[in-house]
Scaffold this motif. Structure first.
Motif, short mmCIF file in Angstrom:
data_model
loop_
_atom_site.label_atom_id
_atom_site.label_comp_id
_atom_site.label_asym_id
_atom_site.label_seq_id
_atom_site.Cartn_x
_atom_site.Cartn_y
_atom_site.Cartn_z
N ARG A 180 0.85 -1.19 0.00
CA ARG A 180 0.00 0.00 0.00
C ARG A 180 0.89 1.24 0.00
NH1 ARG A 180 -5.19 -0.95 0.47
NH2 ARG A 180 -5.67 1.17 1.03
N GLY A 181 1.91 1.25 -0.84
CA GLY A 181 2.86 2.33 -0.80
C GLY A 181 2.84 3.28 -1.96
N LEU A 182 1.83 3.21 -2.83
CA LEU A 182 1.80 4.10 -3.99
C LEU A 182 1.22 5.45 -3.61
CD1 LEU A 182 0.49 1.57 -6.66
CD2 LEU A 182 2.85 2.31 -6.30
N THR A 183 1.87 6.49 -4.09
CA THR A 183 1.38 7.85 -3.83
C THR A 183 0.24 8.17 -4.78
OG1 THR A 183 2.86 8.89 -5.43
CG2 THR A 183 3.73 8.57 -3.18
N ILE A 184 -0.46 9.25 -4.51
CA ILE A 184 -1.55 9.66 -5.38
C ILE A 184 -1.01 10.03 -6.78
CG2 ILE A 184 -1.60 12.10 -4.71
CD1 ILE A 184 -4.74 11.80 -4.76
N GLY A 185 0.19 10.58 -6.82
CA GLY A 185 0.82 10.91 -8.11
C GLY A 185 1.12 9.65 -8.92
N GLN A 186 1.59 8.61 -8.25
CA GLN A 186 1.87 7.35 -8.94
C GLN A 186 0.58 6.71 -9.45
OE1 GLN A 186 4.01 5.73 -5.57
NE2 GLN A 186 5.92 5.70 -6.75
N ILE A 187 -0.46 6.76 -8.64
CA ILE A 187 -1.75 6.21 -9.06
C ILE A 187 -2.29 7.02 -10.24
CG2 ILE A 187 -4.18 5.97 -8.36
CD1 ILE A 187 -2.58 3.74 -7.22
N ALA A 188 -2.15 8.33 -10.17
CA ALA A 188 -2.62 9.19 -11.27
C ALA A 188 -1.86 8.86 -12.55
CB ALA A 188 -2.44 10.66 -10.90
N SER A 189 -0.57 8.67 -12.46
CA SER A 189 0.25 8.36 -13.62
C SER A 189 -0.15 7.02 -14.23
CB SER A 189 1.72 8.33 -13.21
OG SER A 189 2.53 7.93 -14.28
N ARG A 190 -0.43 6.03 -13.39
CA ARG A 190 -0.77 4.69 -13.88
C ARG A 190 -2.19 4.61 -14.45
NH1 ARG A 190 2.24 0.25 -12.13
NH2 ARG A 190 0.96 -0.80 -13.70
N THR A 191 -3.12 5.41 -13.93
CA THR A 191 -4.52 5.32 -14.37
C THR A 191 -4.90 6.39 -15.39
OG1 THR A 191 -5.30 6.73 -12.57
CG2 THR A 191 -5.28 4.34 -12.16
N GLY A 192 -4.14 7.48 -15.43
CA GLY A 192 -4.50 8.59 -16.30
C GLY A 192 -5.52 9.53 -15.67
N LEU A 193 -5.88 9.27 -14.42
CA LEU A 193 -6.83 10.12 -13.70
C LEU A 193 -6.10 11.29 -13.05
CD1 LEU A 193 -8.90 7.35 -11.91
CD2 LEU A 193 -9.79 8.96 -13.60
N ALA A 194 -6.78 12.40 -12.94
CA ALA A 194 -6.24 13.55 -12.20
C ALA A 194 -6.31 13.22 -10.70
CB ALA A 194 -7.06 14.80 -12.50
N PRO A 195 -5.37 13.73 -9.92
CA PRO A 195 -5.44 13.51 -8.47
C PRO A 195 -6.78 13.94 -7.87
CG PRO A 195 -3.28 14.34 -9.04
CD PRO A 195 -4.13 14.41 -10.31
N SER A 196 -7.37 15.01 -8.41
CA SER A 196 -8.67 15.44 -7.88
C SER A 196 -9.74 14.38 -8.12
CB SER A 196 -9.09 16.77 -8.51
OG SER A 196 -9.17 16.64 -9.93
N ALA A 197 -9.68 13.69 -9.25
CA ALA A 197 -10.64 12.61 -9.53
C ALA A 197 -10.42 11.44 -8.58
CB ALA A 197 -10.51 12.15 -10.98
N ILE A 198 -9.17 11.14 -8.30
CA ILE A 198 -8.86 10.05 -7.37
C ILE A 198 -9.39 10.39 -5.98
CG2 ILE A 198 -7.00 8.73 -6.28
CD1 ILE A 198 -5.40 9.23 -8.94
N ARG A 199 -9.19 11.63 -5.55
CA ARG A 199 -9.73 12.05 -4.25
C ARG A 199 -11.26 11.99 -4.24
NH1 ARG A 199 -5.20 15.46 -4.66
NH2 ARG A 199 -6.41 17.13 -5.62
N TYR A 200 -11.90 12.35 -5.37
CA TYR A 200 -13.36 12.23 -5.48
C TYR A 200 -13.78 10.77 -5.30
CZ TYR A 200 -17.96 11.84 -7.59
OH TYR A 200 -19.27 11.53 -7.82
N TYR A 201 -13.11 9.86 -5.98
CA TYR A 201 -13.45 8.44 -5.86
C TYR A 201 -13.20 7.94 -4.43
CZ TYR A 201 -13.94 8.36 -10.93
OH TYR A 201 -14.34 8.59 -12.22
N GLU A 202 -12.24 8.51 -3.77
CA GLU A 202 -12.02 8.19 -2.36
C GLU A 202 -13.21 8.68 -1.53
OE1 GLU A 202 -9.10 9.31 1.38
OE2 GLU A 202 -8.46 9.85 -0.65
N ASP A 203 -13.65 9.91 -1.79
CA ASP A 203 -14.82 10.46 -1.08
C ASP A 203 -16.05 9.58 -1.32
OD1 ASP A 203 -13.31 12.58 -0.15
OD2 ASP A 203 -14.07 14.01 -1.66
N GLU A 204 -16.14 8.98 -2.51
CA GLU A 204 -17.27 8.12 -2.86
C GLU A 204 -17.07 6.67 -2.37
OE1 GLU A 204 -20.20 8.84 -4.20
OE2 GLU A 204 -19.70 10.96 -4.23
N ARG A 205 -16.00 6.45 -1.64
CA ARG A 205 -15.68 5.14 -1.04
C ARG A 205 -15.44 4.04 -2.08
NH1 ARG A 205 -20.23 6.69 1.15
NH2 ARG A 205 -21.35 4.76 0.80
#
Length: 156
Positions: free
Chosen positions: A9-34
């Protein structure tokens, strides 16, 4: 948390964004949506599991197919949070979504075949309506474009 769990569980939000093509704000939104649940390190920074790449990819594909966030959340709720989902886990979700997609495809094919004819809406303005929907008999099934909604003219 055990050391190997931190590695997984060591990937940063930037690494996740880079791998998925999603903006960090979208990733945070999906986190808010559980839809993903990152851990926080000692500094309070988010740390994502490698399996979150697959989860987020599934979210993007599902939204592209017209599924709502609520439907996606419900499907993902069956997946384990602290282990990578297995092929069986994904197959179970795929079967459920496949049934919904099959129904949508059937409805779209029915719509395509009726675009130039009567759709059972009750307008009775087309000459062909007297063939498909004489005396507005489709209305006995309820409101709306009955034939597009799945009713057949020979059912009435």
């Amino acid at each position: 948390m055990p050391a190997n769990a931190l590695r997984n569980r060591g990937l940063t939000i930037g690494q996740i964004a880079s791998r998925t093509g999603l903006a960090p704000s979208a990733i945070r939104y999906y986190e808010d949506e559980r839809l993903v649940t990152p851990d926080r390190n000692d500094s309070g920074h988010r740390r994502y599991a490698r399996s979150d790449i697959r989860r987020l990819s599934f979210v993007m594909i599902s939204q592209g197919l017209g599924f709502t966030i609520a439907e996606i959340r419900e499907a993902l709720a069956d997946l384990p949070e602290h282990r990578t989902p297995s092929k069986a886990d994904w197959s179970r979700i795929s079967r459920r979504f496949g049934k919904v997609l099959d129904a949508r495809i059937e409805q779209m094919q029915a719509l395509r075949s009726r675009l130039d004819g009567c759709i059972g809406c009750g307008c009775l303005s087309l000459k062909t309506c007297s063939l498909y929907n004489p005396k507005d008999k489709a209305r006995t099934r309820g409101q709306g474009p009955r034939y597009v909604m799945g009713d057949r003219s020979d059912d009435i």
